[in-house]
Design a protein around this motif. Structure first.
Motif, PDB file in Angstrom:
ATOM      1  N   TYR A 128      -9.698  -3.987 -15.696  1.00  0.00           N
ATOM      2  CA  TYR A 128      -9.616  -3.658 -14.278  1.00  0.00           C
ATOM      3  C   TYR A 128      -9.012  -2.274 -14.125  1.00  0.00           C
ATOM      4  O   TYR A 128      -8.404  -1.743 -15.058  1.00  0.00           O
ATOM      5  N   ALA A 179     -13.282 -10.359  -6.030  1.00  0.00           N
ATOM      6  CA  ALA A 179     -14.270  -9.722  -6.902  1.00  0.00           C
ATOM      7  C   ALA A 179     -14.999 -10.770  -7.718  1.00  0.00           C
ATOM      8  O   ALA A 179     -16.223 -10.735  -7.859  1.00  0.00           O
ATOM      9  N   LEU A 231      -4.031  -9.899  -6.986  1.00  0.00           N
ATOM     10  CA  LEU A 231      -4.750 -11.061  -7.517  1.00  0.00           C
ATOM     11  C   LEU A 231      -5.791 -11.573  -6.528  1.00  0.00           C
ATOM     12  O   LEU A 231      -6.868 -12.009  -6.925  1.00  0.00           O
ATOM     13  N   VAL A 273      -9.587  -2.425  -5.928  1.00  0.00           N
ATOM     14  CA  VAL A 273      -9.645  -2.588  -7.382  1.00  0.00           C
ATOM     15  C   VAL A 273     -11.098  -2.615  -7.852  1.00  0.00           C
ATOM     16  O   VAL A 273     -12.014  -2.924  -7.090  1.00  0.00           O
ATOM     17  N   VAL A 303     -13.403  -0.465 -17.067  1.00  0.00           N
ATOM     18  CA  VAL A 303     -13.224  -1.894 -16.847  1.00  0.00           C
ATOM     19  C   VAL A 303     -14.152  -2.732 -17.718  1.00  0.00           C
ATOM     20  O   VAL A 303     -13.882  -3.902 -17.946  1.00  0.00           O
ATOM     21  N   ILE A 331     -12.385 -11.875 -17.220  1.00  0.00           N
ATOM     22  CA  ILE A 331     -12.085 -10.497 -16.846  1.00  0.00           C
ATOM     23  C   ILE A 331     -12.037  -9.619 -18.098  1.00  0.00           C
ATOM     24  O   ILE A 331     -11.322  -9.909 -19.051  1.00  0.00           O
ATOM     25  N   VAL A 344      -8.739  -9.446  -6.989  1.00  0.00           N
ATOM     26  CA  VAL A 344      -9.453  -9.813  -8.215  1.00  0.00           C
ATOM     27  C   VAL A 344     -10.257 -11.094  -7.998  1.00  0.00           C
ATOM     28  O   VAL A 344     -11.417 -11.202  -8.413  1.00  0.00           O
ATOM     29  N   ASN A 345      -9.644 -12.071  -7.324  1.00  0.00           N
ATOM     30  CA  ASN A 345     -10.358 -13.319  -7.036  1.00  0.00           C
ATOM     31  C   ASN A 345     -11.584 -13.074  -6.166  1.00  0.00           C
ATOM     32  O   ASN A 345     -12.659 -13.637  -6.404  1.00  0.00           O
ATOM     33  N   VAL A 387     -13.122  -4.385 -11.013  1.00  0.00           N
ATOM     34  CA  VAL A 387     -12.923  -5.355 -12.081  1.00  0.00           C
ATOM     35  C   VAL A 387     -14.221  -5.537 -12.858  1.00  0.00           C
ATOM     36  O   VAL A 387     -15.295  -5.631 -12.262  1.00  0.00           O
TER      37      VAL A 387
END
Lengths: 194, 209
Positions: B112, B178, B172, B99, B52, B109, B175-176, B101
């Motif tokens: 990932y 993270a 998503l 996930v 990543v 980013i 990810v947000n 990231v």
């Protein structure tokens, strides 16, 4: 009883998947590809051989009323050991099979063979029975996994035979497992005349 | 040899004996395999972090565990090459999505990887490559601090996986989460107080279909 006959008995005559219909949970759950099916079959076979051997050796020391708990402790210890070995030396396989490895403990095939065979026969016969039933299970799972992988993703043992776009996703999912297994059992019953 | 009769002392002794032997054998196996299992875990983590962050030799300097707004664990791995954050979203189509990231110093980013998922094969399972660089839902280089990542159906600018909007949303969200954890960590380091503080607030809840 002759050893070859015991072996053959497990592979075809009393095939755990096609004839005895035991261990359906891992059969349906892990056969999304040929490799997964084969790994599950081999893991079960390893436990089965050792559990049959140990139980046939200690059968006369176990009082009748506590035989089931005793068998379960033996089987559970073997499965836990197998789980640790797989985690240590084949982490990739362990990751795919995950939950189904501890579930081998409650697999009817293993307790069934302990009750029906190992508790009545000597150690050598029991090893052959474990080998035969284990091979039968492995072959069945590999076959089912292969069919589902081929129809679902166009691959066989990871090698692409045709484009994934033409694959039927259904066969990778649960309904495909039931359909493929149903047809396989029908074909085996018809051709092998069991 | 005749079977032992089922008397209480016999049964007690046999069961105790079997359990003790089994426990001993398992302790031995555990001791034997503990080393390799640890090594495997460490290697998997190191490989994930390297992927990543698109480097090959990142060294983890500090590991921090925090909780996101919903109480799910978020793990921050601060390395010499940047920060990698492991976050989960429990509402994927088939269960939890985990996930890892990697973020650049600006909060963009870098890469990932999907560590764990239970999404549908052939549909939601595509998440492991769908959002990579050059793919249809490319999120590499985007900065969730400038604009929260959402699928185009929800007014965002990320293309959802075809026929797997729920998976895409869950991915998503993870990810947000993270990113917020990453921004929160940077804020406590007192590097960019105001802007990071602003992003550190909880992700807005999003409706499921």
């Amino acid at each position: 009883m002759n050893y070859l006959k015991i072996l053959w008995n497990g592979i075809l005559k009393e095939n755990p998947t096609f004839v005895l219909l035991l261990g359906m949970c891992p059969t349906l759950g892990t056969t999304s590809s040929a490799v997964n099916g084969m790994s599950m079959g081999l893991a079960t076979m390893a436990v089965l051989i050792f559990s049959n051997l140990i139980i046939s050796c200690i059968k006369s020391l176990i009082p009748d009323q506590v035989r089931i708990p005793s068998y379960i402790v033996v089987i559970a210890s073997l499965v836990t050991a197998l789980q640790m070995f797989m985690q240590a030396y084949t982490p990739e396989v362990y990751k795919t099979l995950g939950l189904f490895i501890p579930l081998i403990v409650v697999n009817c095939i293993i307790l069934g063979r302990a009750e029906a065979f190992a508790a009545k026969n000597g150690p050598v016969e029991s090893i052959f029975d474990g080998l035969g039933i284990g091979l039968g299970f492995t072959i069945a799972l590999t076959l089912l996994g292969g069919i589902r992988e081929l129809l679902g993703t166009g691959k066989l043992f990871g090698a692409t035979l045709y484009s994934e776009n033409y694959g039927m996703l259904l066969f990778v999912l649960a309904p495909g497992a039931f359909i493929a297994l149903g047809y396989l059992i029908a074909i085996v019953k018809k051709t092998a005349k069991i | 040899m005749k079977k032992l009769p089922s008397t209480l002392p016999n049964m007690l002794c046999v069961l105790t004996l079997i359990s003790v032997i089994a426990a001993g054998a398992l302790a031995y196996v555990n001791k034997m395999t503990a080393g390799p299992i640890e090594e495997n875990k460490a290697r998997t983590l190191a490989e994930g972090i390297n992927t990543v962050l698109s480097v090959s030799d990142a060294q983890v300097q500090q590991t921090t565990e925090v909780e996101d707004a919903n109480g799910n664990p978020v793990i921050l791995y601060a390395t010499d090459k940047g920060m990698a954050v492991q976050a989960i979203d429990p509402n994927g189509f088939g269960g939890t999505l985990k996930v890892l990231v990697g973020f650049s110093d600006e909060g963009a980013i870098k890469g990932y990887t999907v560590l764990e998922h239970a999404e549908t094969p052939g549909l939601g399972a595509k998440a492991s490559f769908w959002f990579q660089k050059g793919e249809k839902g490319d999120i590499i280089g985007k900065n969730p601090g400038e604009k929260e990542l959402t699928v185009s159906k929800d007014g965002g600018d990320v293309d959802a996986i075809t026929a797997s909007t729920i998976t895409s949303r869950a991915f998503l969200r993870a990810v947000n989460v993270a990113f917020h954890a990453y921004a929160g960590a940077s804020a406590t380091d007192a590097q960019s107080g105001a802007s990071a503080q602003q992003h550190a607030k909880a992700a807005p809840p999003q409706g499921e279909e």
